[in-house]
Design a protein around this motif. Structure first.
Motif, PDB file in Angstrom:
ATOM      1  N   ILE A 139      11.252  -7.525   2.726  1.00 25.80           N
ATOM      2  CA  ILE A 139      11.625  -8.809   2.747  1.00 25.80           C
ATOM      3  C   ILE A 139      12.401  -9.317   1.470  1.00 25.80           C
ATOM      4  CG2 ILE A 139      11.275 -11.178   3.753  1.00 25.80           C
ATOM      5  CD1 ILE A 139      10.309  -8.890   5.833  1.00 25.80           C
ATOM      6  N   TYR A 140      13.548  -9.958   1.626  1.00 24.51           N
ATOM      7  CA  TYR A 140      14.076 -10.406   0.419  1.00 24.51           C
ATOM      8  C   TYR A 140      14.556 -11.924   0.674  1.00 24.51           C
ATOM      9  CZ  TYR A 140      14.611  -5.446  -0.430  1.00 24.51           C
ATOM     10  OH  TYR A 140      14.315  -4.120  -0.497  1.00 24.51           O
ATOM     11  N   SER A 141      14.897 -12.459  -0.401  1.00 30.36           N
ATOM     12  CA  SER A 141      15.381 -13.913  -0.435  1.00 30.36           C
ATOM     13  C   SER A 141      16.943 -13.684  -1.170  1.00 30.36           C
ATOM     14  CB  SER A 141      14.754 -15.078  -0.716  1.00 30.36           C
ATOM     15  OG  SER A 141      14.179 -15.021  -2.216  1.00 30.36           O
ATOM     16  N   ALA A 142      17.912 -13.885  -0.828  1.00 27.93           N
ATOM     17  CA  ALA A 142      19.237 -13.517  -1.121  1.00 27.93           C
ATOM     18  C   ALA A 142      19.924 -14.778  -1.515  1.00 27.93           C
ATOM     19  CB  ALA A 142      19.937 -12.603  -0.320  1.00 27.93           C
ATOM     20  N   ALA A 143      20.769 -14.924  -2.761  1.00 26.54           N
ATOM     21  CA  ALA A 143      21.737 -15.633  -3.239  1.00 26.54           C
ATOM     22  C   ALA A 143      22.588 -15.244  -4.074  1.00 26.54           C
ATOM     23  CB  ALA A 143      20.851 -17.164  -3.523  1.00 26.54           C
ATOM     24  N   LEU A 199      19.059  -0.720   0.523  1.00 27.56           N
ATOM     25  CA  LEU A 199      18.312  -1.576   1.022  1.00 27.56           C
ATOM     26  C   LEU A 199      17.832  -1.122   2.517  1.00 27.56           C
ATOM     27  CD1 LEU A 199      20.002  -5.056  -0.185  1.00 27.56           C
ATOM     28  CD2 LEU A 199      18.020  -4.034  -1.026  1.00 27.56           C
ATOM     29  N   ASN A 200      16.646  -1.458   2.813  1.00 28.99           N
ATOM     30  CA  ASN A 200      16.147  -1.175   4.129  1.00 28.99           C
ATOM     31  C   ASN A 200      15.457  -2.456   4.691  1.00 28.99           C
ATOM     32  OD1 ASN A 200      15.184  -0.026   6.478  1.00 28.99           O
ATOM     33  ND2 ASN A 200      13.857   1.679   5.562  1.00 28.99           N
ATOM     34  N   ILE A 201      16.376  -3.402   4.971  1.00 28.39           N
ATOM     35  CA  ILE A 201      15.736  -4.824   5.239  1.00 28.39           C
ATOM     36  C   ILE A 201      15.093  -4.734   6.672  1.00 28.39           C
ATOM     37  CG2 ILE A 201      16.582  -6.861   5.655  1.00 28.39           C
ATOM     38  CD1 ILE A 201      18.810  -6.491   3.556  1.00 28.39           C
ATOM     39  N   HIS A 202      14.034  -5.589   6.499  1.00 25.38           N
ATOM     40  CA  HIS A 202      13.380  -6.006   7.684  1.00 25.38           C
ATOM     41  C   HIS A 202      13.679  -7.615   8.023  1.00 25.38           C
ATOM     42  CE1 HIS A 202      10.569  -6.916  11.267  1.00 25.38           C
ATOM     43  NE2 HIS A 202       9.870  -7.567  10.505  1.00 25.38           N
ATOM     44  N   GLY A 203      13.546  -8.305   6.886  1.00 26.54           N
ATOM     45  CA  GLY A 203      13.927  -9.589   6.900  1.00 26.54           C
ATOM     46  C   GLY A 203      14.704 -10.194   5.502  1.00 26.54           C
ATOM     47  N   VAL A 204      15.636 -10.765   5.788  1.00 29.36           N
ATOM     48  CA  VAL A 204      16.298 -11.454   4.675  1.00 29.36           C
ATOM     49  C   VAL A 204      16.555 -13.008   4.708  1.00 29.36           C
ATOM     50  CG1 VAL A 204      18.483 -10.784   5.299  1.00 29.36           C
ATOM     51  CG2 VAL A 204      17.954 -11.009   2.680  1.00 29.36           C
ATOM     52  N   ILE A 205      16.208 -13.862   3.648  1.00 26.62           N
ATOM     53  CA  ILE A 205      16.494 -15.406   3.747  1.00 26.62           C
ATOM     54  C   ILE A 205      17.839 -15.504   2.975  1.00 26.62           C
ATOM     55  CG2 ILE A 205      15.585 -17.531   3.296  1.00 26.62           C
ATOM     56  CD1 ILE A 205      13.941 -15.936   5.307  1.00 26.62           C
ATOM     57  N   ALA A 206      18.765 -15.826   3.493  1.00 20.57           N
ATOM     58  CA  ALA A 206      20.126 -15.878   2.747  1.00 20.57           C
ATOM     59  C   ALA A 206      20.261 -17.385   2.548  1.00 20.57           C
ATOM     60  CB  ALA A 206      21.309 -15.580   3.588  1.00 20.57           C
ATOM     61  N   ASP A 207      20.351 -17.752   1.304  1.00 21.51           N
ATOM     62  CA  ASP A 207      20.010 -19.190   1.039  1.00 21.51           C
ATOM     63  C   ASP A 207      21.051 -19.783   0.339  1.00 21.51           C
ATOM     64  OD1 ASP A 207      18.565 -21.431   0.349  1.00 21.51           O
ATOM     65  OD2 ASP A 207      17.501 -20.860  -1.389  1.00 21.51           O
ATOM     66  N   GLU A 208      21.430 -21.135   0.875  1.00 22.20           N
ATOM     67  CA  GLU A 208      22.681 -21.894   0.627  1.00 22.20           C
ATOM     68  C   GLU A 208      23.973 -21.121   0.485  1.00 22.20           C
ATOM     69  OE1 GLU A 208      22.464 -25.052   0.720  1.00 22.20           O
ATOM     70  OE2 GLU A 208      20.633 -25.782  -0.089  1.00 22.20           O
ATOM     71  N   LEU A 221      24.147  -7.088   3.439  1.00 22.12           N
ATOM     72  CA  LEU A 221      22.912  -7.748   4.054  1.00 22.12           C
ATOM     73  C   LEU A 221      23.139  -7.167   5.534  1.00 22.12           C
ATOM     74  CD1 LEU A 221      22.111 -10.864   2.384  1.00 22.12           C
ATOM     75  CD2 LEU A 221      21.332  -8.576   1.688  1.00 22.12           C
ATOM     76  N   VAL A 222      24.365  -7.526   6.127  1.00 25.93           N
ATOM     77  CA  VAL A 222      24.478  -7.190   7.561  1.00 25.93           C
ATOM     78  C   VAL A 222      24.499  -5.878   7.806  1.00 25.93           C
ATOM     79  CG1 VAL A 222      26.213  -7.293   9.440  1.00 25.93           C
ATOM     80  CG2 VAL A 222      25.766  -9.231   8.032  1.00 25.93           C
ATOM     81  N   THR A 223      24.967  -4.874   6.790  1.00 26.75           N
ATOM     82  CA  THR A 223      24.882  -3.559   7.237  1.00 26.75           C
ATOM     83  C   THR A 223      23.511  -2.949   7.062  1.00 26.75           C
ATOM     84  OG1 THR A 223      27.065  -3.291   6.313  1.00 26.75           O
ATOM     85  CG2 THR A 223      25.995  -1.309   6.332  1.00 26.75           C
ATOM     86  N   ALA A 224      22.845  -3.470   6.061  1.00 19.01           N
ATOM     87  CA  ALA A 224      21.449  -3.060   5.682  1.00 19.01           C
ATOM     88  C   ALA A 224      20.387  -3.373   6.840  1.00 19.01           C
ATOM     89  CB  ALA A 224      20.752  -3.698   4.621  1.00 19.01           C
ATOM     90  N   LEU A 225      20.683  -4.316   7.864  1.00 19.04           N
ATOM     91  CA  LEU A 225      19.767  -4.790   9.056  1.00 19.04           C
ATOM     92  C   LEU A 225      19.827  -3.798  10.150  1.00 19.04           C
ATOM     93  CD1 LEU A 225      21.026  -8.557   9.644  1.00 19.04           C
ATOM     94  CD2 LEU A 225      18.795  -7.614   8.527  1.00 19.04           C
ATOM     95  N   GLY A 226      20.930  -2.811  10.164  1.00 16.36           N
ATOM     96  CA  GLY A 226      20.790  -1.817  11.089  1.00 16.36           C
ATOM     97  C   GLY A 226      19.961  -0.756  11.231  1.00 16.36           C
ATOM     98  N   LEU A 232      15.664  -9.267  10.649  1.00 16.35           N
ATOM     99  CA  LEU A 232      16.361 -10.728  11.060  1.00 16.35           C
ATOM    100  C   LEU A 232      16.941 -11.067   9.755  1.00 16.35           C
ATOM    101  CD1 LEU A 232      16.338 -13.359  12.633  1.00 16.35           C
ATOM    102  CD2 LEU A 232      14.112 -14.086  11.588  1.00 16.35           C
ATOM    103  N   LEU A 233      18.358 -11.553   9.962  1.00 16.78           N
ATOM    104  CA  LEU A 233      18.755 -12.157   8.771  1.00 16.78           C
ATOM    105  C   LEU A 233      18.776 -13.841   9.053  1.00 16.78           C
ATOM    106  CD1 LEU A 233      22.335 -11.314   7.168  1.00 16.78           C
ATOM    107  CD2 LEU A 233      21.453 -13.677   7.549  1.00 16.78           C
TER     108      LEU A 233
END
Length: 558
Positions: A139-143, A199-208, A221-226, A232-233
């Motif tokens: 899980i990541y929070s991204a900005a 990145l092997n994302i299960h969840g990412v919070i894209a802030d502001e 991030l979108v690519t890493a969701l696959g 969930l982005l």
């Protein structure tokens, strides 16, 4: 869809019903999100979808383990408000009928400031980390900047520390939350990270997201969701002003999904803001952008901000965008000219002889207007700020300029408001001569300049004994004096003597605003010349922070 008598409605469903029957006011786009949900309850099975009430309620119940960590709610259990429950209910309740995996892979949320976006996102991140049944969840929070990415992460970290149940399961260590004995982790991420590969994302919070420059981070991030089955982005933002941004792209995409123009069963959105036809001054509309009005958002606070926006045009776009979640232009007309004209106090230059002042010098190209503005701060016996502007223009072809620009340069020259220099380019020696002449009459403490096109002249002036100070034209330098100048005008503390050239320039000014609400005059978007106002802001920027120089005994001002 009709509910059976045997099945008690949840608070989420009660909110949904209230929106549909009109007893709960929301934005048109939130209503469309709810109408879409209702249609899918009837027809979603035709596309292989089903709604799982237990999954939806499980996420809502998870928030019961969390506690608020800041403000008046600090230490209290996180009790989702009805609108938040409806939000979570729809987002997490929909699954694919054959696999029971989550339907939505993307969630785009726009809310006005202060409605708990970050807090809600923090809880979602913790659910994805600890309760979503995903092995080795990342899980990541991204900005765009790590400090911004830490906002949601830090709130999640505080939630863990304040919850015995989560504290027993989740460990914390230097920007990292992880579940002991597994590979599941949660950490902040930003575009300034050395590498985003792998990145092997299960969840990412894209802030502001409205503040994201370019689309590189979003695409990564979108690519890493696959790589995961139900990743969930979760994007959160207030409205922005850049309608060429990746954020506005997602806003527009959301509108098309809700309108049925695009069919995308993976896309969820919740856009709470004023509708196009709404009167922003009508308080009954404010709840559309502020569903937490009355709890997290106080009506008195919004009224105070709205009153400032009415009186201060430069604040209006910021109020519309940040507090009413309305996409605005990056640029806004700035000066209310009726208030500018009310600062037309009569005075003579002679009355200021000997007084301390700060000078702003804005040099144009050699064929255009240059501005030198003296600003006299208040003294004990006179609380006004006095402005003495001087403008320079080449004398050659001035008649052609009048016809081309439809500006009365010839009249202003005859009235003594424009200084013309010989030839078809400005003679900077004439400006130097004028500065030295003024230095004999007034105590010019500092002369501010923009380094562009000014190196030789300012070097010469420094040699003449003047204290020259380079003054940047970015938001960092210009924000404070831009806002302060408007305050002085609105409070009638400025006295400009009615100079017609400076008035013309004040009426031309358009200000540019950055995502943080900082302002600066924008030459590229202003309709005509604004050099005098820029020079005035430069002088004000230094005068506002300078310590007054003591007046020697025996000095008398006429």
């Amino acid at each position: 869809m009709l509910k059976t008598m045997k099945q008690k409605m949840s608070p989420a469903e009660e909110f949904i019903e209230g929106v549909l029957d009109g007893t709960i006011v929301t934005s048109a786009l939130v209503r469309q999100t709810i109408e879409r949900h209702e249609r899918d309850l009837d027809f979603g099975h035709l596309r292989g979808l089903r709604f799982d009430r237990k999954k939806a309620q499980r996420v809502i119940d998870f928030f019961g383990f969390l506690r608020h960590s800041k403000g008046e709610w600090a230490g209290h259990k996180f009790i989702l408000e009805p609108w938040q429950q409806a939000f979570i209910w729809i987002l997490f309740g929909w699954v694919h009928a054959d696999t029971s995996l989550r339907r939505f892979r993307f969630s785009y949320t726009e809310l006005a400031r202060g409605n708990g976006k970050s807090t809600l996102a923090s809880g979602v991140a913790l659910f994805l980390l600890a309760a979503d049944g995903e092995g080795g969840a990342e899980i990541y929070s991204a900005a765009t900047k790590k400090d911004q990415a830490r906002i949601v992460f830090s709130e999640s970290e505080r939630m863990v520390k304040s919850s015995p149940a989560l504290r027993a399961k989740i460990a914390t260590f230097r920007d990292n939350l992880h579940i002991v004995g597994t590979a599941s982790k949660y950490q902040p991420l930003s575009s300034d990270k050395d590498s985003l590969d792998g990145l092997n994302i299960h969840g990412v919070i894209a802030d502001e997201v409205h503040a994201w420059k370019g689309r590189a981070l979003w695409d990564v991030l979108v690519t890493a969701l696959g790589k995961r089955r139900q990743s969930l982005l979760f994007a959160i933002t207030t409205a922005g002003y850049d309608k060429h941004s990746v954020c506005f792209e997602q806003h527009g995409y959301s509108e098309k999904v809700l309108a049925g123009i695009i069919e995308d069963d993976t896309w969820f959105c919740w856009i709470a803001g004023l509708d196009d036809e709404d009167d922003w001054e009508d308080e009954s509309n404010w709840i559309k952008a502020n569903p937490a009005l009355g709890t997290m958002v106080k009506i008195e606070e919004l009224r105070t901000a709205a009153a400032k926006a009415k009186e201060t045009p430069g604040s209006l776009n910021a109020f519309l965008r940040l507090r009413l979640n309305k996409w605005t232009s990056q640029h806004t007309l700035w000066m209310p000219m009726d208030r500018w004209d009310s600062c037309n106090a009569a005075f003579t230059p002679e009355s200021l002889h000997g007084r301390e002042c700060f000078a702003g010098l804005d040099l144009s190209t050699t064929t255009d207007i240059s501005a030198l503005v003296l600003l006299f701060p208040p003294i004990e016996t006179d609380k006004r700020w006095y402005v003495l502007p001087h403008f320079f223009i080449p004398s050659e072809n001035i008649e052609d300029r009048v016809k081309r620009d439809r500006v009365p340069y010839d009249v202003w020259k005859k009235q003594g408001h424009l200084i013309t220099t010989d030839g078809n380019v400005i003679d900077y020696d004439a400006i130097r001569l004028k500065v030295n002449e003024l230095g004999q009459l007034y105590n010019i403490r500092e002369l501010m300049f923009d380094r562009w096109n000014a190196t030789q002249l300012t070097t010469q002036l420094a040699g003449d004994g003047f204290e020259t100070v380079q003054f940047g034209q970015g938001f960092t330098s210009m924000n404070a004096p831009t806002k302060r100048l408007l305050e002085l005008v609105l409070s009638s503390e400025l006295a400009h003597g009615g100079n017609p050239v400076l008035r013309w320039m004040a009426s031309n000014v358009t200000v540019k605003q950055d995502p943080a609400g900082n302002l600066k005059p924008d030459k590229s978007k202003s309709t005509e010349k604004i050099d005098g106002i820029v020079a005035l802001c430069m002088a004000l920027g230094r005068a506002s922070v300078a310590t007054p120089t003591p007046i020697p005994a025996g000095i008398f001002f006429a």
